[in-house]
Design an enzyme around this catalytic site. Structure first.
Site, PDB file in Angstrom:
ATOM      1  N   SER A  29       0.956  -5.824   6.168  1.00 51.47           N
ATOM      2  CA  SER A  29       0.162  -5.176   7.208  1.00 51.47           C
ATOM      3  C   SER A  29      -1.186  -5.875   7.378  1.00 51.47           C
ATOM      4  CB  SER A  29      -0.049  -3.712   6.845  1.00 51.47           C
ATOM      5  OG  SER A  29      -0.749  -3.055   7.871  1.00 51.47           O
ATOM      6  N   SER A  40      -0.299   0.488  12.764  1.00 51.80           N
ATOM      7  CA  SER A  40      -1.088   1.315  11.864  1.00 51.80           C
ATOM      8  C   SER A  40      -1.070   0.633  10.507  1.00 51.80           C
ATOM      9  CB  SER A  40      -0.510   2.724  11.780  1.00 51.80           C
ATOM     10  OG  SER A  40      -1.473   3.592  11.198  1.00 51.80           O
ATOM     11  N   GLU A  41      -2.235   0.496   9.891  1.00 54.78           N
ATOM     12  CA  GLU A  41      -2.362  -0.390   8.741  1.00 54.78           C
ATOM     13  C   GLU A  41      -1.625   0.093   7.493  1.00 54.78           C
ATOM     14  OE1 GLU A  41      -4.851   1.112  10.310  1.00 54.78           O
ATOM     15  OE2 GLU A  41      -6.377   1.880   8.925  1.00 54.78           O
ATOM     16  N   ASN A  42      -1.153   1.350   7.510  1.00 54.40           N
ATOM     17  CA  ASN A  42      -0.362   1.795   6.364  1.00 54.40           C
ATOM     18  C   ASN A  42       1.059   1.233   6.387  1.00 54.40           C
ATOM     19  OD1 ASN A  42      -0.078   3.568   8.617  1.00 54.40           O
ATOM     20  ND2 ASN A  42       1.099   4.953   7.317  1.00 54.40           N
ATOM     21  N   GLY A  43       1.419   0.544   7.492  1.00 53.46           N
ATOM     22  CA  GLY A  43       2.681  -0.163   7.456  1.00 53.46           C
ATOM     23  C   GLY A  43       3.686   0.115   8.544  1.00 53.46           C
TER      24      GLY A  43
END
Lengths: 217, 232, 217, 232
Positions: free
Chosen positions: A87, A45-48
């Site tokens: 990320s 997930s690109e938020n980390g």
């Protein structure tokens, strides 16, 4: 005709052993529910976070552990947390193997529009432009037509683009299609949907080679 | 050892004035500098440009600054979940610059690292490319993006020590590390403030050299936007 | 005339409270021994450590903890380890306040040459080019003349450059000088060294304004 | 969980062939991939281009490959401490590309992060600038530097887990994290190989996604170049 879960189920078959996968919000999120148990897959997930697990049990949710849809999540063994620059190093650096996301329109050359409708409130592209510009392997999950009944598979996009020439495959409620140099190549029909119906619902160039099998779900 | 501890949020935000450009960490409401945002509201500084991935919700996060019309311009990747934001944007009171999320993160990191510009494929062939230089490398097209310039960066960490060394927690990390040292002054609020030596030098996410002021925050609300659970 | 320790001692007075300092190999390394105890200073080494302490006690050395000179070191409370990209983010991003390094030649416009002698084995610039191109505050520590007796403070460098117009201050065995738009401004004389001797040893333009005080060490 | 563990150094280096470009972590002899280097010697692959900050010493580290004349070209920032290197370089057998250390690190990081090029002030106005584009930003001059392209990256970490997550130790970290994911195949050797779940997700220096193959190394010599001590 498939429902949203049906689309997710069909896309899950595209997820291969050893894939790192980024799932967009909406139908793509459902894909995680249908991936085979006997293959190793990690969700980014690109938020980390890498190695996302299921939603937490009630009472165990942690405000500091969410996904890009801002939902509380858990992590599995082997997971890791990292900052946003790292990320997108994963995404831009092509380390994520598969990106699955929704779209408002896809053009027959692989252009995608999914972030802005002129005149309407624009919420922003989030990480979508980075994802579509970078991923080797992009699958679009969407309805074949919009609420007004108009095709979302077009000769060219009418909405502002999210990325150019990047979509490789599309799974809709009606069909599985591959983006080729010649146009949308029809690969599979949804159960009960005829080639004729798909033709009628596809504004962009549709290529039909021989018999088109029905999807196996 | 160079001490970075200030007495509290007032001292931490001294020097913030009208018209400044601020960076604010956080993704949605996760990992936002709650104490610094409250103090910005209290200071009532006006005409701010805010670089932040999101814009909060109506009554929390950056939404609190929007309510008081302190923000002139938002630089974000996604600004949903906020009616007041929408109203100000549509009425033209608020300027909005939408930037792809990875580009936003990297423009912060570039500022931190003294890199004035870099190339990214994100946004090529879209509205985002307008006015930007594009260029081909190895057969693929890229846009040139420049580092941000900001006056203050407001960061939320989990643990920090007197020397300004930081450790973040879970996905509350997000944009926070990228913003440390990316502005003229970096202000960090932490849940736990420890003496120097308490953190293993090997496990520090951000070394204190990227931090100017650190203080222990209080009363963290840590609001959850989408509480999703399963039953046992 | 100062010896190497004398040069280091004089430079130590330039180190201010709250400074992060990068020390080059040779005389600069000695500076750490003379920094006042009552100010807070942290030493950065570009191989990935901030908060360096003294050499380890015999038997306590760790092959995994070295400085950029490849010497075994220790760390102090508040220290951190990091990777090379982060280390040069500190340097390039101007987070390091002061760089002290040696030189073969300095020009009156602040150019510095310290990495290559044509025809001789070239070992490389290491981190020197990043340091001189980035630091706001660069002090050169060197002998005023080379072994052949020729001045190392020149109208322009004859050797390949390490950086252009970057040196701010020079401390030699004979003098302290500032690089100004007009040339080398003489600030202080080493104990027992006359202005005349400094003039004779300086090939670049030397500016002497009024009485030049002797260094206080 | 995607497993990255391979049986040992032979499996880890399968596919390495003559003429390849390799990245190798380490600073001096600190944090070098000792097992992978030994295997490269054993494989006797020829005509290598090696991207590594240093070139080892005569009988250790990359010096072992130099002894067997396996290296055609070195890309480094500093190559002292090596007589055989000097001999091959002066005789023209060995090509050497000297790169500022920070630029070398960032060119690796750029490759890892999918950034084809960036600007840095290092080397402007020097020999390093030859053939490179220079450009002004905010009144200062910068050089454009491109990301490296490599076939294999050989990395040494302290602890790693089955998923390829890595933790480095002390200054043995150096270039190792920057090279993970910066080549087509990233091979990591670790001192301790742990089951997935043994490392705290919050304390991982490099997530496993940047790693292709991981194995437990053996017989680490960890030679010290400059043993400096004080007496008690």
């Amino acid at each position: 005709m498939l429902d949203k879960n049906g689309i997710a189920k069909r896309i899950a078959k595209e997820v291969k052993d050893g894939y790192y996968v980024n799932l967009g919000i909406g139908i793509p999120t459902l894909v995680a529910n249908f991936v085979r148990d006997d293959i190793a897959v990690e969700f980014q997930s690109e938020n980390g976070v890498l190695g996302m697990g299921p939603f937490p049990f009630e009472g165990e949710e942690d405000a500091d552990v969410i996904n890009a849809g801002k939902q509380t999540i858990t992590t599995l063994d082997g997971a890791s947390f990292f900052d946003s620059a790292t990320s997108f190093a994963m995404i831009r650096g092509k380390h994520v193997d598969l990106t699955i996301l929704g779209a408002m329109e896809v053009a027959e050359n692989g252009d995608i529009a999914n972030w802005k409708i002129p005149g309407k409130m624009v919420k922003g592209m989030g990480g979508a432009m980075d994802l579509v510009a970078s991923a080797e392997n992009i699958i679009v999950a969407m309805m074949h037509t919009n609420r007004a009944g108009a095709s979302k598979l077009l000769p060219q996009c009418s909405l502002p683009l999210t990325g150019v020439g990047c979509v490789k495959k599309i799974v809709t409620n009606m069909a599985v299609l591959e983006v080729t140099a010649e146009g949308f190549l029809l690969l599979e029909r949804a159960p009960g949907v005829s080639v004729e119906e798909i033709k009628n619902a596809t504004a962009g160039k549709l290529i039909v080679n021989g018999d088109i099998p029905e999807m196996k779900l | 050892m160079i001490k970075k501890v200030v007495s509290g949020v007032e001292a931490a935000l001294s020097g913030v004035t009208d018209g400044m450009t601020l960076m604010l960490g956080g993704f949605g409401l996760c990992g936002i500098p709650e104490n610094s945002i409250s103090q910005l509201v209290k200071l009532n500084v006006q005409g701010l440009t805010c670089i932040s991935n999101n814009a909060g919700v109506d009554n929390f996060g950056l939404g609190l600054l929007l309510q008081k019309k302190q923000i002139r311009k938002m630089i974000s990747s996604y600004v949903g979940e906020n009616d007041e934001f929408e109203r100000q944007m549509l009425s033209g009171e608020l300027e909005v610059e939408l930037t792809p999320q990875g580009t936003l993160a990297e423009k912060c990191r570039a500022a931190q690292a003294g890199i004035p510009a870099f190339f990214t494929p994100a946004g090529y062939g879209t509205e985002v490319a307008q006015g930007k230089e594009s260029r081909e490398f190895n057969g693929k097209m890229y846009l040139m993006e420049e580092a941000y310039k900001a006056d203050f960066a407001f960061v939320k960490a989990w643990k920090g020590d007197e020397a300004g060394n930081l450790v973040f927690k879970g996905t509350a990390r997000n944009f926070n590390p990228c913003m440390c040292g990316a502005a003229k002054v970096t202000v960090v609020e932490v849940e736990e403030l420890l003496p120097a030596g308490a953190l293993d030098p090997n496990e520090i996410h951000i070394p204190g050299i990227f931090v100017n002021r650190i203080f222990k925050g209080t009363h963290y609300e840590k609001r959850i936007e989408q509480r999703t659970v399963r039953s046992k």
